[in-house]
Scaffold this active site. Structure first.
Site, mmCIF file in Angstrom:
data_model
loop_
_atom_site.group_PDB
_atom_site.id
_atom_site.type_symbol
_atom_site.label_atom_id
_atom_site.label_comp_id
_atom_site.label_asym_id
_atom_site.label_seq_id
_atom_site.Cartn_x
_atom_site.Cartn_y
_atom_site.Cartn_z
ATOM 1 N N CYS A 54 74.229 46.476 61.424
ATOM 2 C CA CYS A 54 74.924 45.339 60.813
ATOM 3 C C CYS A 54 75.359 44.239 61.791
ATOM 4 C CB CYS A 54 76.110 45.880 60.007
ATOM 5 S SG CYS A 54 76.771 44.721 58.792
ATOM 6 N N GLU B 297 73.989 50.378 55.870
ATOM 7 C CA GLU B 297 75.321 50.738 56.361
ATOM 8 C C GLU B 297 76.194 51.101 55.160
ATOM 9 O OE1 GLU B 297 77.749 47.556 57.908
ATOM 10 O OE2 GLU B 297 78.643 48.842 59.417
ATOM 11 N N LYS C 61 78.067 52.636 66.365
ATOM 12 C CA LYS C 61 78.129 51.162 66.352
ATOM 13 C C LYS C 61 79.060 50.628 67.435
ATOM 14 C CE LYS C 61 78.920 47.397 62.966
ATOM 15 N NZ LYS C 61 79.740 47.034 61.774
HETATM 16 O O1 LIG Z 1 83.862 46.601 55.053
HETATM 17 C C1 LIG Z 1 83.556 47.729 54.704
HETATM 18 O O2 LIG Z 1 83.954 48.219 53.631
HETATM 19 C C2 LIG Z 1 82.665 48.553 55.563
HETATM 20 N N1 LIG Z 1 82.277 47.933 56.786
HETATM 21 C C3 LIG Z 1 81.223 47.118 56.912
HETATM 22 O O3 LIG Z 1 80.589 46.891 55.952
HETATM 23 C C4 LIG Z 1 80.863 46.503 58.233
HETATM 24 C C5 LIG Z 1 82.048 46.512 59.124
HETATM 25 S S1 LIG Z 1 83.474 45.740 58.375
HETATM 26 N N2 LIG Z 1 80.403 45.171 57.968
HETATM 27 C C6 LIG Z 1 79.846 44.358 58.866
HETATM 28 O O4 LIG Z 1 79.621 44.696 60.029
HETATM 29 C C7 LIG Z 1 79.483 42.990 58.296
HETATM 30 C C8 LIG Z 1 78.946 42.019 59.300
HETATM 31 C C9 LIG Z 1 78.767 40.680 58.671
HETATM 32 O O5 LIG Z 1 78.835 40.509 57.476
HETATM 33 C C10 LIG Z 1 78.471 39.508 59.526
HETATM 34 O O6 LIG Z 1 78.185 39.676 60.732
HETATM 35 O O7 LIG Z 1 78.517 38.392 59.003
#
Ligand SMILES: O=C(O)CNC(=O)[C@H](CS)NC(=O)CCC(=O)C(=O)O
Length: 269
Positions: free
Chosen positions: A156, A43, A113
């Protein structure tokens, strides 16, 4: 379906599209040299940075990312997953999109997503993915490859929702992609166990490309890109540095585990 090698890429993406694509290209090439025919990128592989910058550059990121995926798949004659990148919508928000492309550069499957990471962590980091991302509203696709198995997509945070994977398996999936940018804080306790659970309960291979290290500001990810077999055994783990998890995907092993542990046949609900 045949026996083949798969690779889950692990990288440290930055708020810099050009640098990220260069890093991804190096790692894809490494995977190809090790014999991988199916390769997954994590991702945010092409851009990991501030939300406002991500949205401002989304048109450019989406178009360059998709061109890149098609070019790499074609050049190396592989099937390639881009694990998540922003695609603009009419609302001003983006879809967090995963794209699977084939060796001719053709689009095989696309997923937006569904579950967005809106979570305040005890370490002080606040995530509000829905602030810039529009949630997809349909189940991810399963691409039935004549040679590589039935490949189900996810991204993710989806890994915390087992019903999504059960739906993929009901649609025939036996290879599940979970490309991620898991936080360092949640990853240390949840990442590996969630991946093993999804593999075990679905008696399916799990391919989990990952982000690792320090990206920008206080954004730190867990790493440990891995490949888990249908028994739940970890076949490969990329540790915490950029690199690859490479392992063999074996249809015979899949059949054997599905016979030994016939929980899919014993489903009641
Ligand atoms: O934040 C950013 O810069 C880009 N976005 C992401 O990396 C995404 C959405 S915020 N991250 C996740 O989904 C982490 C899930 C996770 O870590 C869990 O389920 O514990």
């Amino acid at each position: 379906m045949k026996s083949y090698l798969a690779a889950a890429v692990q990288m440290t993406s930055l708020p810099d599209l050009t640098k990220n694509l260069a890093q991804a290209e190096e790692l894809i090439e490494l995977g190809v040299r090790r014999g991988a025919e199916l390769i997954g990128l994590p991702e945010n592989f092409s851009f990991l940075g501030d939300d406002t910058v991500k949205v401002a550059q989304a048109t450019e990121i989406a178009s360059q990312t998709e061109q890149f995926l098609r070019r790499m798949a074609q050049r190396f004659q592989i099937t390639l997953l881009g694990g998540g990148y922003p695609v603009p919508t009419a609302t001003g928000k983006v879809y967090n999109t995963a794209l699977l492309v084939g060796p001719n550069g053709q689009e095989l499957a696309r997923y937006q997503k569904v579950h967005l990471f809106d979570v305040d962590l005890p370490d002080g980091n606040i995530y509000h993915e829905s602030g810039t991302v529009l949630a997809g509203s349909t189940l991810p696709p399963v691409y039935a490859s004549p040679t590589l198995g039935n490949i189900g997509l996810s991204v993710c945070y989806d890994v915390r929702f087992p019903e999504l994977y059960r739906a993929l398996v009901k649609a025939g999936a036996n290879v599940l992609f979970v490309p991620a940018a898991f936080t360092a804080f949640t990853g240390k306790d949840h990442w590996q166990v969630l991946l093993q659970a999804r593999a075990i309960e679905n008696t399916a291979y799990v391919l989990a490309p990952a982000q690792t290290g320090q990206h920008y500001a206080r954004r730190q990810t867990h790493g440990h890109a891995m490949i888990v077999d249908p028994w739940g055994t970890i076949l490969a783990d990329a540790g915490d540095r950029p690199g690859l998890a490479v392992a063999a995907i074996e249809p015979l092993r899949l059949e054997q585990v599905r016979q030994q542990m016939p929980c899919l046949q014993h489903r009641v609900f």
